[in-house]
Design an enzyme around this catalytic site. Structure first.
Site, PDB file in Angstrom:
ATOM      1  N   ASP A   1      -0.972 -28.154  54.412  1.00  0.00           N
ATOM      2  CA  ASP A   1      -0.616 -27.208  55.476  1.00  0.00           C
ATOM      3  C   ASP A   1      -0.664 -25.778  54.942  1.00  0.00           C
ATOM      4  O   ASP A   1      -1.343 -24.915  55.502  1.00  0.00           O
ATOM      5  CB  ASP A   1       0.791 -27.525  56.003  1.00  0.00           C
ATOM      6  CG  ASP A   1       0.907 -28.963  56.465  1.00  0.00           C
ATOM      7  OD1 ASP A   1       0.326 -29.291  57.507  1.00  0.00           O
ATOM      8  OD2 ASP A   1       1.548 -29.763  55.766  1.00  0.00           O
TER       9      ASP A   1
ATOM     10  N   GLU B   1      -7.343 -32.261  53.346  1.00  0.00           N
ATOM     11  CA  GLU B   1      -8.245 -31.343  54.034  1.00  0.00           C
ATOM     12  C   GLU B   1      -8.739 -30.210  53.130  1.00  0.00           C
ATOM     13  O   GLU B   1      -9.930 -30.005  52.952  1.00  0.00           O
ATOM     14  CB  GLU B   1      -7.561 -30.760  55.278  1.00  0.00           C
ATOM     15  CG  GLU B   1      -8.437 -29.759  55.986  1.00  0.00           C
ATOM     16  CD  GLU B   1      -8.198 -29.651  57.473  1.00  0.00           C
ATOM     17  OE1 GLU B   1      -7.707 -30.608  58.093  1.00  0.00           O
ATOM     18  OE2 GLU B   1      -8.518 -28.588  58.036  1.00  0.00           O
TER      19      GLU B   1
END
Ligand code: TRH
Length: 359
Positions: A18, A256
């Site tokens: 994040d 990611e």
């Protein structure tokens, strides 16, 4: 002329992705697009792992030209920015939404990266809210009809290695704890090629220690088994981590942000997607492999796919590792040409700026 003030809201749900994505986006908006960015982060301690100069005691601070603000219930939310990025549906504080109404702010929800085809249909779709604001979905992706891929690369900082240039294949390992780590190490140890494996210190290190019959491993320690040498690195700053990816010949990455950086590092990589229910992560993996290695020969594609599938399904065999290495030169070329093709497309930050200007 673009809107000059942007806020990014980042909630650290778990892991480092994040803040990893948000910090990179903030820097690219600032450096490349000269936007004044304030990054709201709820967990400064996790952020500090990637940004070592972050001071945990300060409610707000400037780092690399970006204002980093501690997001907590009593923070001052009275000043809304012209563009507001809500990362990964983290939610925006109610008082801040009031300020957004008064300021007619644009509201963008930044979604996760995926190569799945449905992404094109949902990218840029508006979602009117009860308070009169409109929230837009922004989907990163690999095709022209999606939001692009984040491409902010640091000038990589090379971490301090004990063995800077081992005369072997250099590999970096960053993965989730459920990965078949011991099987991979065993496959490498019993393989044909000597491999030097750099492992930054994360929760997976105890699995590595168990493989070597130890209770734990220290940062800086070097241990060997057969063809395998493992060097334990500290958890690196994000810039150093990029340096590690650039230094290695094969990178095992996850989630990611490290996945995207491995693509830009232009080296063969094995990606472990974030575990999801109903095998949704395997669909995500398959969609990516199909898209990214579309021009690979059947033999090369099969070596890449088997390696990824085994790594994601918690079982790696020596045969699959051998087959992957046998195709290694072809994998390298495929990765480079896919990288080049992706570079022809505008990156995520540039597309996002254009989208917001045109709203
Ligand atoms: O930590 P992650 O597993 O993050 C995940 C994913 O983003 C996932 O999609 C999301 O749902 C979940 O978080 C909440 O993996 P990721 O995305 O690769 O982020 C890791 C970040 O940590 C990346 O920015 C690189 C950085 N990093 C360092 O800075 N130093 C290090 O030593 C290492 C190993 C990583």
């Amino acid at each position: 002329m673009h809107k000059k003030n942007w806020d990014i809201f980042c909630k650290v749900v778990d892991n480092f992705g994040d803040i990893g994505v948000c910090w990179r986006l903030a820097q690219q908006l600032s450096y490349t697009h000269h936007i004044s960015v304030r990054l709201w982060v709820d967990d400064l301690q996790v952020a500090q792992r990637l940004i070592p100069t972050l001071n945990l005691a300060l409610p707000t601070q400037m780092i690399a030209g970006i204002e980093i603000a501690h997001w907590h219930d009593h923070a001052d939310f009275s000043q809304a920015a012209a563009v507001v990025i809500e990362a990964f549906s983290c939610g925006l504080p109610a008082p801040y939404q009031h300020a957004m109404q008064a300021h007619s702010s644009q509201w963008i929800n930044l979604e996760y990266l995926s190569a799945e085809s449905w992404v094109e249909n949902f990218h840029q779709k508006p979602s009117p809210q009860q308070n009169g604001l409109t929230r837009y979905f922004y989907f990163p992706g690999f095709t022209n009809k999606t939001g692009g891929v984040l491409n902010f690369g640091y000038h990589p900082i090379r971490p301090v290695f004990s063995h800077p240039e081992p005369p072997t294949l250099k590999l970096s390992l960053f993965c989730y704890p459920h990965a078949p780590i011991r099987q991979l190490l065993d496959a490498i140890a019993n393989g044909d090629a000597p491999v030097h494996c750099y492992i930054p210190n994360t929760s997976t290190l105890n699995h590595v220690a168990h493989y070597f019959g130890r209770t734990h491993l220290e940062v800086g320690q070097i241990v060997e088994s057969g063809r395998l040498t493992v060097e334990v690195l500290p958890f690196l700053s994000q810039a150093e981590y990029d340096g590690l990816l650039a230094h290695c010949d094969i990178n095992f990455v996850r989630g990611e942000d490290s996945w995207v950086r491995a693509i830009w590092a232009n080296k063969p990589f094995i990606w472990q997607p974030y575990l999801q229910e109903d095998n949704a992560h395997i669909e995500k993996l398959n969609a990516f492999l199909k898209q990214f290695y579309a021009s690979a020969t059947t033999e090369t594609f099969s070596a890449i796919q088997s390696m990824h599938h085994q790594w994601a399904s918690e079982d790696i065999t020596t045969e699959v590792w051998r087959a992957y290495l046998a195709q290694f030169e072809a994998v390298k070329l495929q990765t480079q040409s896919a990288n080049q093709a992706l570079q022809q497309q505008p990156d995520l930050a540039s597309k996002l700026v254009i989208f917001c200007n045109n709203l």
